[in-house]
Enzyme design. Structure first.
Site, PDB file in Angstrom:
ATOM      1  N   ALA A   1       0.857  -1.179   0.000  1.00 37.50           N
ATOM      2  CA  ALA A   1       0.000   0.000   0.000  1.00 37.50           C
ATOM      3  C   ALA A   1       0.897   1.233   0.000  1.00 37.50           C
ATOM      4  CB  ALA A   1      -0.922  -0.002   1.209  1.00 37.50           C
TER       5      ALA A   1
ATOM      6  N   GLU B   1      -1.251  -9.390  -0.015  1.00 36.54           N
ATOM      7  CA  GLU B   1      -2.669  -9.594   0.283  1.00 36.54           C
ATOM      8  C   GLU B   1      -3.491  -9.709  -0.995  1.00 36.54           C
ATOM      9  OE1 GLU B   1      -3.473  -7.321   4.450  1.00 36.54           O
ATOM     10  OE2 GLU B   1      -2.463  -6.142   2.902  1.00 36.54           O
TER      11      GLU B   1
ATOM     12  N   GLY C   1       0.171  -4.949   1.003  1.00 35.71           N
ATOM     13  CA  GLY C   1      -1.049  -5.021   0.225  1.00 35.71           C
ATOM     14  C   GLY C   1      -0.899  -5.823  -1.054  1.00 35.71           C
TER      15      GLY C   1
END
Length: 261
Positions: A67, A115, A112
């Site tokens: 992120a 993920e 992220g």
């Protein structure tokens, strides 16, 4: 189709290729990129002519490096929670798409980015891929499902070590622990993923969709309920034209002509 700034959407017959395209930021996930991914998957998941989705990152350095920390740095608790909710909604949309989603992981898949791969059905890594959930190095935890999907995929102990240490692992270790399906040379990554996609596209579309539902939902149940659920899903296949065609073609020793009905 919507025009995107941070992602690219390409179509190759029954295959959709979604590329996160922020190479200068190593494809990091900011608010706008997550919103575009959400809109993109809303569009393509509802397109019944698409049978497989391939998700990747632009450039040679990163699938998604994480992120966007510069975006998150000044968030307060409420803003961070809302950002996490957005991330979770995107991951759930990818995970629940009727089509199988293949992650083609080239370079860094951290935070992220890792993920994002966990929300996919199949993960193929290039030899230069790196994986990790290094959020604890920043004084936070994963916010887009890493603490939940990673233990379900590789086991609680292995996941806990990765989550607590923030260690980054290479593709060989990712394969060993079951984080990825296979590792291929960098120049073979996309062709390998497309070969898998073509094989899936040749199967009964309705059966593939039901199989994905059964895997995802059954994994949340105990084995007794999951077995009952599978039996019901199996029965649903027999309400389809594809089942009739598939079994008839088998008995007639010819390739099936599936329609997805």
């Amino acid at each position: 189709m919507t025009t995107f700034k941070n992602i690219r959407l390409e179509r190759d017959q029954a295959l959709a290729v979604v590329s996160i395209d922020r190479p200068k930021a190593m494809n990091a996930l900011n608010y706008d990129t997550l919103q575009e991914l959400k809109v993109c998957f809303e569009q393509i998941s509802g397109d019944h002519t698409l049978k497989v989705i391939l998700l990747t990152g632009s450039g040679e350095k990163a699938f998604v490096a994480g992120a966007d920390i510069s975006y998150m740095r000044r968030m307060n608790a409420h803003e961070a929670t809302e950002f996490a909710h957005l991330g979770h909604s995107v991951m759930m949309m990818i995970e629940s798409a009727p089509q199988p989603v293949i992650a083609a992981v080239n370079g860094f898949a951290l935070g992220g980015g890792c993920e994002l791969t966990l929300a996919c059905d199949i993960r193929i890594a290039s030899t230069n891929a790196k994986f990790g959930q290094p959020e604890v190095n920043l004084g936070v935890i994963p916010g887009f499902g890493g603490s939940q999907r990673l233990p379900r995929l590789v086991g609680k102990g292995v996941a806990s070590e990765l989550l607590y240490t923030g260690d980054i692992i290479d593709s060989t270790e990712a394969l060993r622990i079951g984080l990825v399906n296979r590792v291929v040379p960098q120049d073979k990554l996309m062709s390998t993923c497309k070969n898998i996609a073509e094989k899936i596209c040749s199967k009964g579309p309705r059966a593939i969709q039901i199989c994905k539902q059964t895997i995802n939902n059954g994994c949340q149940m105990d084995i007794a309920r999951a077995s009952q659920y599978e039996a019901i899903q199996f029965g649903q296949c027999f309400a389809s034209e594809d089942q009739t065609e598939g079994m008839t073609a088998f008995l007639e020793k010819r390739p099936p002509l599936f329609t997805g009905n």
